[in-house]
Each structure stands twice: as C-alpha cells, then as structure tokens.
Design a protein around this motif. Structure first.
Motif, PDB file in Angstrom:
ATOM      1  N   GLU A 153      34.821  25.576  47.273  1.00 30.24           N
ATOM      2  CA  GLU A 153      34.431  26.437  46.272  1.00 30.24           C
ATOM      3  C   GLU A 153      35.202  27.942  47.879  1.00 30.24           C
ATOM      4  N   VAL A 154      36.412  28.113  47.625  1.00 26.28           N
ATOM      5  CA  VAL A 154      36.838  29.533  48.225  1.00 26.28           C
ATOM      6  C   VAL A 154      36.937  30.704  47.939  1.00 26.28           C
ATOM      7  N   ALA A 155      37.177  31.706  48.427  1.00 25.83           N
ATOM      8  CA  ALA A 155      36.412  32.719  47.739  1.00 25.83           C
ATOM      9  C   ALA A 155      37.376  34.339  47.992  1.00 25.83           C
ATOM     10  N   ASP A 156      37.810  34.607  48.060  1.00 21.39           N
ATOM     11  CA  ASP A 156      38.696  35.975  49.032  1.00 21.39           C
ATOM     12  C   ASP A 156      38.209  37.386  48.774  1.00 21.39           C
ATOM     13  N   SER A 157      39.038  38.491  48.661  1.00 20.39           N
ATOM     14  CA  SER A 157      38.069  39.950  48.833  1.00 20.39           C
ATOM     15  C   SER A 157      39.717  40.630  48.205  1.00 20.39           C
ATOM     16  N   GLY A 158      40.578  40.087  47.670  1.00 20.05           N
ATOM     17  CA  GLY A 158      41.733  40.278  47.033  1.00 20.05           C
ATOM     18  C   GLY A 158      41.706  40.755  45.210  1.00 20.05           C
ATOM     19  N   PRO A 159      42.478  40.765  44.867  1.00 17.52           N
ATOM     20  CA  PRO A 159      42.887  41.830  43.636  1.00 17.52           C
ATOM     21  C   PRO A 159      42.345  40.473  41.976  1.00 17.52           C
ATOM     22  N   GLY A 160      42.363  38.997  42.868  1.00 15.45           N
ATOM     23  CA  GLY A 160      42.106  38.663  42.025  1.00 15.45           C
ATOM     24  C   GLY A 160      42.957  37.584  40.786  1.00 15.45           C
ATOM     25  N   PHE A 161      42.430  36.836  39.905  1.00 18.59           N
ATOM     26  CA  PHE A 161      43.137  36.440  39.010  1.00 18.59           C
ATOM     27  C   PHE A 161      43.643  36.845  38.162  1.00 18.59           C
ATOM     28  N   PRO A 162      44.662  36.695  37.326  1.00 14.08           N
ATOM     29  CA  PRO A 162      44.951  38.295  36.340  1.00 14.08           C
ATOM     30  C   PRO A 162      43.804  37.449  35.115  1.00 14.08           C
ATOM     31  N   SER A 163      44.081  38.051  33.745  1.00 13.60           N
ATOM     32  CA  SER A 163      42.447  38.057  33.160  1.00 13.60           C
ATOM     33  C   SER A 163      42.379  36.373  32.694  1.00 13.60           C
ATOM     34  N   ARG A 164      42.050  35.722  31.519  1.00 16.24           N
ATOM     35  CA  ARG A 164      42.056  34.214  30.922  1.00 16.24           C
ATOM     36  C   ARG A 164      42.959  35.005  30.229  1.00 16.24           C
ATOM     37  N   ARG A 165      43.119  35.471  29.920  1.00 15.25           N
ATOM     38  CA  ARG A 165      44.698  35.456  27.953  1.00 15.25           C
ATOM     39  C   ARG A 165      46.173  35.580  29.082  1.00 15.25           C
ATOM     40  N   ALA A 166      45.873  35.849  30.191  1.00 15.22           N
ATOM     41  CA  ALA A 166      47.093  36.242  31.030  1.00 15.22           C
ATOM     42  C   ALA A 166      47.367  34.539  31.238  1.00 15.22           C
ATOM     43  N   LEU A 167      46.382  34.503  32.115  1.00 19.70           N
ATOM     44  CA  LEU A 167      46.346  32.865  32.642  1.00 19.70           C
ATOM     45  C   LEU A 167      47.181  32.251  31.043  1.00 19.70           C
ATOM     46  N   ARG A 168      47.033  32.286  29.670  1.00 15.78           N
ATOM     47  CA  ARG A 168      47.347  30.530  29.286  1.00 15.78           C
ATOM     48  C   ARG A 168      48.316  31.615  28.418  1.00 15.78           C
ATOM     49  N   THR A 169      49.099  32.573  28.865  1.00 19.53           N
ATOM     50  CA  THR A 169      51.114  33.430  28.008  1.00 19.53           C
ATOM     51  C   THR A 169      51.666  32.725  29.380  1.00 19.53           C
ATOM     52  N   ALA A 170      50.823  32.879  30.968  1.00 21.81           N
ATOM     53  CA  ALA A 170      51.769  31.728  31.378  1.00 21.81           C
ATOM     54  C   ALA A 170      51.885  30.363  31.736  1.00 21.81           C
ATOM     55  N   ALA A 171      51.250  29.694  31.476  1.00 22.79           N
ATOM     56  CA  ALA A 171      51.002  28.741  31.389  1.00 22.79           C
ATOM     57  C   ALA A 171      51.198  28.180  30.122  1.00 22.79           C
ATOM     58  N   GLN A 172      51.316  28.761  29.344  1.00 21.42           N
ATOM     59  CA  GLN A 172      52.407  28.348  27.656  1.00 21.42           C
ATOM     60  C   GLN A 172      53.530  28.391  28.255  1.00 21.42           C
ATOM     61  N   ALA A 173      54.414  29.167  28.723  1.00 21.03           N
ATOM     62  CA  ALA A 173      55.926  29.671  28.864  1.00 21.03           C
ATOM     63  C   ALA A 173      55.728  28.756  29.403  1.00 21.03           C
ATOM     64  N   SER A 174      55.372  28.765  30.860  1.00 20.92           N
ATOM     65  CA  SER A 174      56.509  27.094  32.257  1.00 20.92           C
ATOM     66  C   SER A 174      56.170  25.751  31.504  1.00 20.92           C
ATOM     67  N   ALA A 175      55.041  25.736  30.828  1.00 20.77           N
ATOM     68  CA  ALA A 175      54.710  24.268  30.374  1.00 20.77           C
ATOM     69  C   ALA A 175      55.555  24.408  28.592  1.00 20.77           C
ATOM     70  N   GLY A 176      55.890  25.116  28.154  1.00 18.61           N
ATOM     71  CA  GLY A 176      56.699  25.271  26.832  1.00 18.61           C
ATOM     72  C   GLY A 176      54.967  25.079  25.838  1.00 18.61           C
ATOM     73  N   CYS A 177      54.670  25.119  25.608  1.00 14.98           N
ATOM     74  CA  CYS A 177      53.203  25.136  25.097  1.00 14.98           C
ATOM     75  C   CYS A 177      52.917  25.864  23.337  1.00 14.98           C
ATOM     76  N   PRO A 178      53.150  25.205  22.555  1.00 16.28           N
ATOM     77  CA  PRO A 178      52.928  25.796  21.548  1.00 16.28           C
ATOM     78  C   PRO A 178      51.858  27.037  21.110  1.00 16.28           C
ATOM     79  N   PRO A 179      51.340  28.200  21.086  1.00 14.51           N
ATOM     80  CA  PRO A 179      50.827  29.002  20.462  1.00 14.51           C
ATOM     81  C   PRO A 179      49.525  28.244  20.486  1.00 14.51           C
ATOM     82  N   GLU A 180      49.286  27.737  19.372  1.00 18.37           N
ATOM     83  CA  GLU A 180      48.275  26.691  19.394  1.00 18.37           C
ATOM     84  C   GLU A 180      47.905  26.112  20.074  1.00 18.37           C
ATOM     85  N   GLN A 181      48.221  25.428  21.524  1.00 23.17           N
ATOM     86  CA  GLN A 181      47.604  25.157  22.689  1.00 23.17           C
ATOM     87  C   GLN A 181      46.742  26.449  23.206  1.00 23.17           C
TER      88      GLN A 181
END
Length: 110
Positions: free
Chosen positions: A13-41
């Motif tokens: 486990e690695v923890a830092d004191s930075g701004p953190g990760f974007p929300s899960r919804r933002a992660l999903r959107t970014a992952a879908q865009a980079s992978a070319g996933c259809p929105p239902e995945q």
C-alpha cells in the motif's frame, strides 16, 4: 508505504498527501476514452489485473517518456489493484501479488 505478507500473497500500500485521484466517474470516462470502450462497459477504480481493457486507469506511457510508468506498471504486474482517496489527505494505491508458482508456469526454478 507498507508491505506485508498474508499466506501466499504480498500486499503493498502506497499513500501520499497530494490531491488524490479523480472521482471514479472521471476515471471511468478517461479509461473508456483511452481504451475505446463502449459506454455500457463501466470500468472500476478497483479491478483484478487482466480484466477488461476498459478497467485500466493508467494509460501506457510513450516508449520515450521519462516518467509516468509507475501506475501503469503496477496495473500490468499486480494480480489485484485498488485506487482510493483518503478524504483531505491524499491518494492510496494498494496492490497484491500472489507469490505461488502456478501450475504450468513458464519460469520454474529447479
């Protein structure tokens, strides 16, 4: 950073004191865009390695990049990865690696 063994599994486990990760919804959107996933995945911020391509949150860095390989390498090499935030205190990445040889593994030590 903390690391411990639990039977045949190593968890890091690695923890830092930075701004953190974007929300899960933002992660999903970014992952879908980079992978070319259809929105239902719907990829998740927590997934087993080897899951659907859309589940990945880190994009493969360019071969000539001088940084940006850490999260991508963790997702490629670990058996399970979880990205999370500590409210007001930064990000946490925890990942597991099974330490037991699988039946039929190509690299066996004699």
């Amino acid at each position: 950073m903390t690391a411990y063994l639990d039977g045949e599994k190593c968890r890091i486990e690695v923890a830092d004191s930075g701004p953190g990760f974007p929300s899960r919804r933002a992660l999903r959107t970014a992952a879908q865009a980079s992978a070319g996933c259809p929105p239902e995945q719907q990829p998740s911020a927590s997934h087993p390695a080897g899951g659907p391509a859309g589940a990945r949150t880190a994009k493969r860095p360019a071969d000539t990049a001088e940084s940006g390989r850490g999260l991508w390498l963790i997702e490629e090499l670990a058996d399970h990865v979880h990205f999370g935030n500590r409210p007001g205190r930064g990000a946490v990445v925890s990942f597991d690696k099974v330490l037991k040889w699988r039946e039929g593994a190509l690299l066996m030590v004699s």
